[in-house]
Design a protein around this motif. Structure first.
Motif, mmCIF file in Angstrom:
data_model
loop_
_atom_site.group_PDB
_atom_site.id
_atom_site.type_symbol
_atom_site.label_atom_id
_atom_site.label_comp_id
_atom_site.label_asym_id
_atom_site.label_seq_id
_atom_site.Cartn_x
_atom_site.Cartn_y
_atom_site.Cartn_z
ATOM 1 N N TYR A 171 96.105 52.130 36.728
ATOM 2 C CA TYR A 171 97.069 53.381 36.988
ATOM 3 C C TYR A 171 96.923 53.190 38.714
ATOM 4 C CZ TYR A 171 99.380 57.604 37.735
ATOM 5 O OH TYR A 171 100.020 58.838 38.246
ATOM 6 N N TYR A 172 98.216 53.254 39.117
ATOM 7 C CA TYR A 172 98.469 53.162 40.515
ATOM 8 C C TYR A 172 99.749 54.015 40.996
ATOM 9 C CZ TYR A 172 95.922 48.815 39.840
ATOM 10 O OH TYR A 172 95.158 47.831 39.449
ATOM 11 N N PHE A 173 99.368 54.628 41.852
ATOM 12 C CA PHE A 173 100.279 55.581 42.620
ATOM 13 C C PHE A 173 100.780 55.082 43.922
ATOM 14 C CE2 PHE A 173 96.446 57.781 42.684
ATOM 15 C CZ PHE A 173 96.292 58.264 44.109
ATOM 16 N N GLY A 215 94.887 53.647 43.453
ATOM 17 C CA GLY A 215 94.840 53.536 42.058
ATOM 18 C C GLY A 215 93.299 53.405 41.485
ATOM 19 N N GLY A 261 109.473 56.109 39.168
ATOM 20 C CA GLY A 261 109.442 56.581 40.643
ATOM 21 C C GLY A 261 110.683 57.100 41.227
ATOM 22 N N GLU A 282 103.226 55.624 47.738
ATOM 23 C CA GLU A 282 104.224 56.489 48.722
ATOM 24 C C GLU A 282 104.708 55.732 49.719
ATOM 25 O OE1 GLU A 282 104.034 60.671 50.917
ATOM 26 O OE2 GLU A 282 103.442 60.456 48.780
ATOM 27 N N GLU A 292 99.160 52.818 48.675
ATOM 28 C CA GLU A 292 99.254 52.721 47.359
ATOM 29 C C GLU A 292 97.578 52.801 47.068
ATOM 30 O OE1 GLU A 292 99.863 49.957 43.538
ATOM 31 O OE2 GLU A 292 101.180 49.615 45.399
ATOM 32 N N LYS A 324 108.496 57.417 46.090
ATOM 33 C CA LYS A 324 107.263 57.555 45.505
ATOM 34 C C LYS A 324 107.329 56.806 43.961
ATOM 35 C CE LYS A 324 106.044 62.139 47.464
ATOM 36 N NZ LYS A 324 105.590 63.518 47.162
ATOM 37 N N TYR A 325 106.120 56.258 43.695
ATOM 38 C CA TYR A 325 106.383 55.599 42.582
ATOM 39 C C TYR A 325 104.795 55.559 41.649
ATOM 40 C CZ TYR A 325 103.929 51.782 45.267
ATOM 41 O OH TYR A 325 103.460 50.968 46.212
ATOM 42 N N LYS A 326 104.839 55.226 40.683
ATOM 43 C CA LYS A 326 103.549 54.928 39.794
ATOM 44 C C LYS A 326 103.904 53.761 38.771
ATOM 45 C CE LYS A 326 103.157 59.986 39.842
ATOM 46 N NZ LYS A 326 103.294 61.051 39.251
ATOM 47 N N GLN A 327 102.702 53.217 38.483
ATOM 48 C CA GLN A 327 102.603 52.139 37.533
ATOM 49 C C GLN A 327 101.503 52.305 36.753
ATOM 50 O OE1 GLN A 327 102.503 48.225 39.485
ATOM 51 N NE2 GLN A 327 101.981 49.457 41.514
#
Length: 191
Positions: free
Chosen positions: A53-55, A37, A100, A57, A35, A68-71
């Motif tokens: 903002y974070y992404f 961000g 995600g 895997e 992760e 995969k995700y994003k927040q």
């Protein structure tokens, strides 16, 4: 939206003392969740406002595809500095959006092999999340800090708990004096 409005009113009504941009990554090795961000932080009268903002895997050996995700998070909280302003403890909570692509429990036998397991995936549409963060910083310079955060994201699909290494750049100390300036205020001059 309500939290954003309240935070903007609070920041506008108080003097902004310090600010920073933080770059974050978790310390896991390959085969574990990754992760990264970025955050923008504003500190005012012991209050801390952040937009992050974070992404991430989740790469596992012998398993595909990766999750995969994003927040996107809006956080409000507080902080406490040590007397010499070289260490900071901070705590925050707020509202976020999480989305995600995740693996299901169903195995894709057509794409699986002897040493490899493939799963079907499902997309997670943007959902409301509750992000929580606590952290500790060392501020060796007035414009840079290094630290560790424990970040939690609770949402209806999955919950995440991640340690994050952080490097912050910005105005991190409010009343910084150089060592020479500190000495001149402490020792009276002889005439």
């Amino acid at each position: 939206m309500v939290l954003a409005f309240v935070c903007s009113l609070t920041v506008q009504s108080q003097y902004i003392e310090t600010y920073s941009f933080a770059f974050k990554a978790n310390p896991y090795p390959y085969g574990s969740p990754i992760e990264e961000g970025i955050e923008a932080n504003v500190l005012s009268k012991k209050y801390l406002f952040s937009v992050g903002y974070y992404f991430g895997e989740d790469n596992e050996l012998w398993v595909s595809p990766p999750e995969k995700y994003k927040q996107l998070n809006l956080l409000f909280g507080g902080y406490s500095d040590s007397k010499n302003e070289k260490f900071r403890f901070q705590y925050q909570a707020g509202l976020g959006v999480f989305w995600g692509r995740f693996r299901t429990d169903q195995i894709d036998t057509e794409n699986s092999g002897l040493l490899h397991t493939a799963y079907f995936t499902k997309d997670i549409n943007p959902t409301i999340a509750l992000p929580i963060k606590i952290g500790r910083r060392h501020i060796p310079f007035p414009s840079m800090s290094i630290g560790v955060d424990i970040q939690v994201n609770i949402n209806e699909h999955t919950s995440l708990l991640r340690p994050m290494l952080s490097i912050e750049i910005g105005k991190l100390r409010n009343n910084y004096k150089t060592p020479l300036a500190r000495e001149s205020t402490l020792v009276p001059k002889k005439h």
